[in-house]
Design an enzyme around this catalytic site. Sequence first.
Site, PDB file in Angstrom:
ATOM      1  N   GLY A  47       0.816  -1.213   0.000  1.00  0.00           N
ATOM      2  CA  GLY A  47       0.000   0.000   0.000  1.00  0.00           C
ATOM      3  C   GLY A  47       0.842   1.253   0.000  1.00  0.00           C
ATOM      4  N   ASN A  48       0.205   2.377   0.246  1.00  0.00           N
ATOM      5  CA  ASN A  48       0.919   3.655   0.308  1.00  0.00           C
ATOM      6  C   ASN A  48       0.270   4.551   1.358  1.00  0.00           C
ATOM      7  OD1 ASN A  48      -1.093   5.561  -1.076  1.00  0.00           O
ATOM      8  ND2 ASN A  48      -0.902   3.891  -2.565  1.00  0.00           N
ATOM      9  N   HIS A  49       0.867   5.712   1.596  1.00  0.00           N
ATOM     10  CA  HIS A  49       0.442   6.569   2.709  1.00  0.00           C
ATOM     11  C   HIS A  49      -0.704   7.522   2.393  1.00  0.00           C
ATOM     12  CE1 HIS A  49       3.330   5.283   5.629  1.00  0.00           C
ATOM     13  NE2 HIS A  49       4.337   5.458   4.800  1.00  0.00           N
TER      14      HIS A  49
END
Length: 232
Positions: free
Chosen positions: A33-35
């Site tokens: 995932g990412n932020h």
Amino acid sequence: GETATPKQDLAGVKVFITAGGTHEAIDPVRFIGNHSTGRFGVEIAKQLQERGAKVTLLSANINENLLPASIEIIATPSANEMYQAVMELAPQYQIGVFAAAVADFRPETQAEMKVKKTGGEEETLTLKLVKNPDILASAVRRFPHLTTIGFAAETGNPTQVASYGREKAIRKQADLLALNQVGQGIGFGNVDTMLSILDKTGETLTSFSGSKPVIAKELSALIAATYQSKNH
Ligand code: CTP
Ligand code: CA
């Protein structure tokens, strides 16, 4: 002012917005995932709704607390699910806002069972990743009636950022590309942001700076104007 009703220049116009960050499953309990929080996309959704638009938010894992009750939400946790939803919705919509941080790659296969640490002697684990579809570029190609806006957050010095932005605007062919410089403390959190707005030839049309809510409002006015000029 803040409380005045903005011009209803998107009355009845159907808009979808992709927002948040996609999760690409490794196994039933793990993902890449990412932020991205989706906060800015939600802000733009609210601003477009204030102009009279009928807004659908395609949410990639946005925290429930950030989602306004007044906006229709479709959950699209992964890039492939978001791609499918966009391809199904786009024919009935007039504007597409592509604010999501879409993972460029996903694991080639998803393990049916939790991947175990024990059993092998290996000190490394190799994941093979395959490219995800480019949702924005596909939508631009397949749905020429759609007014489209993409987002690009780039790192590097201002000259590099400008050149990545131009290249991306030309490659994606969205009506608008909102470009901002990130990294070294710029562009994250509640600090002021600066957005350059490029057209599909890579030319800079305008730029906005200020808090994210202020920028979201200016951007919404520009999206409305772009929609009007594309349809008249
Ligand atoms: N985007 C998308 N689908 C993807 C990747 C990106 O719809 N698979 C959209 C994003 O939502 C954003 C725009 O394309 O509006 C630009 O995303 P970005 O990640 O900056 O572009 P990429 O083409 O993936 O290039 P990069 O190599 O810089 O990541
Ligand atoms: Ca990318």
